[in-house]
Scaffold this active site. Sequence first.
Site, PDB file in Angstrom:
ATOM      1  N   GLU A  60      43.863 -10.899 111.260  1.00 25.66           N
ATOM      2  CA  GLU A  60      43.634 -12.066 110.424  1.00 25.66           C
ATOM      3  C   GLU A  60      42.557 -11.786 109.362  1.00 25.66           C
ATOM      4  O   GLU A  60      42.649 -12.267 108.234  1.00 25.66           O
ATOM      5  CB  GLU A  60      43.206 -13.257 111.283  1.00 25.66           C
ATOM      6  CG  GLU A  60      44.248 -13.735 112.274  1.00 25.66           C
ATOM      7  CD  GLU A  60      44.210 -12.970 113.591  1.00 25.66           C
ATOM      8  OE1 GLU A  60      44.975 -13.344 114.496  1.00 25.66           O
ATOM      9  OE2 GLU A  60      43.437 -11.991 113.715  1.00 25.66           O
ATOM     10  N   PRO A 266      45.469   3.835 119.441  1.00 20.58           N
ATOM     11  CA  PRO A 266      45.443   2.632 120.296  1.00 20.58           C
ATOM     12  C   PRO A 266      44.955   1.406 119.533  1.00 20.58           C
ATOM     13  O   PRO A 266      44.149   1.503 118.602  1.00 20.58           O
ATOM     14  CB  PRO A 266      44.455   3.013 121.410  1.00 20.58           C
ATOM     15  CG  PRO A 266      44.424   4.512 121.416  1.00 20.58           C
ATOM     16  CD  PRO A 266      44.615   4.905 119.971  1.00 20.58           C
ATOM     17  N   GLU A 310      40.559   3.137 109.622  1.00 21.59           N
ATOM     18  CA  GLU A 310      41.361   4.175 108.962  1.00 21.59           C
ATOM     19  C   GLU A 310      42.865   3.936 109.074  1.00 21.59           C
ATOM     20  O   GLU A 310      43.635   4.861 108.838  1.00 21.59           O
ATOM     21  CB  GLU A 310      41.031   5.548 109.550  1.00 21.59           C
ATOM     22  CG  GLU A 310      39.709   6.132 109.113  1.00 21.59           C
ATOM     23  CD  GLU A 310      39.681   7.647 109.288  1.00 21.59           C
ATOM     24  OE1 GLU A 310      39.669   8.368 108.272  1.00 21.59           O
ATOM     25  OE2 GLU A 310      39.675   8.108 110.461  1.00 21.59           O
ATOM     26  N   ASN A 334      51.573  -6.067 113.484  1.00 21.97           N
ATOM     27  CA  ASN A 334      51.881  -6.256 112.073  1.00 21.97           C
ATOM     28  C   ASN A 334      52.524  -5.006 111.468  1.00 21.97           C
ATOM     29  O   ASN A 334      51.881  -3.970 111.360  1.00 21.97           O
ATOM     30  CB  ASN A 334      50.587  -6.599 111.328  1.00 21.97           C
ATOM     31  CG  ASN A 334      50.768  -6.646 109.828  1.00 21.97           C
ATOM     32  OD1 ASN A 334      51.861  -6.902 109.336  1.00 21.97           O
ATOM     33  ND2 ASN A 334      49.696  -6.393 109.100  1.00 21.97           N
ATOM     34  N   LEU A 335      53.788  -5.107 111.071  1.00 19.88           N
ATOM     35  CA  LEU A 335      54.479  -3.973 110.456  1.00 19.88           C
ATOM     36  C   LEU A 335      54.281  -3.932 108.939  1.00 19.88           C
ATOM     37  O   LEU A 335      54.677  -2.960 108.284  1.00 19.88           O
ATOM     38  CB  LEU A 335      55.974  -4.020 110.790  1.00 19.88           C
ATOM     39  CG  LEU A 335      56.794  -5.222 110.302  1.00 19.88           C
ATOM     40  CD1 LEU A 335      57.350  -4.982 108.910  1.00 19.88           C
ATOM     41  CD2 LEU A 335      57.916  -5.520 111.273  1.00 19.88           C
ATOM     42  N   GLU A 337      51.530  -3.604 107.135  1.00 21.61           N
ATOM     43  CA  GLU A 337      50.625  -2.547 106.684  1.00 21.61           C
ATOM     44  C   GLU A 337      51.394  -1.240 106.496  1.00 21.61           C
ATOM     45  O   GLU A 337      51.182  -0.522 105.518  1.00 21.61           O
ATOM     46  CB  GLU A 337      49.492  -2.347 107.688  1.00 21.61           C
ATOM     47  CG  GLU A 337      48.478  -3.482 107.698  1.00 21.61           C
ATOM     48  CD  GLU A 337      47.354  -3.231 108.681  1.00 21.61           C
ATOM     49  OE1 GLU A 337      47.425  -2.232 109.441  1.00 21.61           O
ATOM     50  OE2 GLU A 337      46.399  -4.026 108.710  1.00 21.61           O
TER      51      GLU A 337
END
Length: 421
Positions: A60, A266, A310, A334-335, A337
Amino acid sequence: MPKFVYTALIYMVALLLPVKLLWRGLKQPAYRQHVGERYGFYTQKINAPLIWVHCVSVGETRATQPLIQALLKEYPQHQILMTHGTPTGRETGQQVLREEIASGRVLQAYLPVDTPGAAKRFFAHFKPALGLLMETELWFHLIAEASHRQMPVALLSARLSEKSARGYAKLGKLTHDCLQQLALVAAQTEADAQRLQALGASNVMVCGNLKFDVTPPAESVTNGAGLRELLGTNRTVLMAASTREGEEPMILDAVKDSDVLLLLVPRHPQRFAEVEALLKARGLRYVLRTELAQTLNEDVQVVLGNSMGEMYTYYAASDFAIMGGSLQPLGGQNLIEAATMGVPTILGPHMFNFAQVTREAVAANAAVQMADIAELKNTIANLAKDKAKVRAMSEAANDFTVQHRGTTQRLMAAINKLLKT
């Protein structure tokens, strides 16, 4: 659920919160900082009218960056208060809005536990002119106190899965009354809007997903190219992005007989040591990202992404990715990015927290979704050997993100109306 029952439960949470913070603080010392803020005691100095934006954690916070920058430009006489629920969210805010925080135009704090007293102390100290809650953050006493003070609160880029909707529905009138107190609900999709309206929300609009408007850091491509040089330009690099507990063994099994170099990242930093122990137990040849200073030997199988901030660099260094949280029934991550960086994504069968964007990404050829985890090995192998398909999916991912931008402008138009009322 009657409100007094919720209140009693929240007071129990408040009593037990120090134990949780101490326990989490054993692995993440930041949990032991700013404890007073968790109960509504603040020391931040207010120098201007405030717009309050709540971003619970990392996703978020990153997504809110373009909105906060637009607010700062549109309302130069205001400060922005960013509240968080986790130390990683707070740290991410410091990364993506470093200059704005250093200048004092953006303040940071933890949102207090949702007791009536803490809510009163929060508003008494900050006195915001407007509250903006990101995605799905319903805090019944905080929203009720804002309503009592006649301060408008909006739920922005709101998403609500069918599972979450069923959970909120069980709270009955408590959820209904809370949603009625919101001045605006700006949903990501029509399906989200319908679920929120069914629970009692009014003043609902569909605005799209704010995450499409996030601009990757300018240095991401350059840093990614540098990392790729270290990983080896002649190898296929597969990024396992934001993996959750239990998913790493599945991915390691799927790539164990391949020549793919796995960049394993992770989701939670407190799991870095746990995942490293797994790599050791399996006898895998691995390198930590924080110790990667020269080109890898060809026999290295895994690079463990144990650094913070990163993600875009990792995507820029990868050929394609697997989305964590989707291999087990956790709802996915979230895909967007990955798509923003032009990285094709393999999605597991459990992307229910991102259902519509998943369907649209697959339809656009920006991602592939498996019906079953048993398909993982073959899916990886097929993409690893079909470089033309990966290039085509990469171009499709770039186009997909461009077509979905514009949420910030729609939200700013709605916010302008709220601040003028």
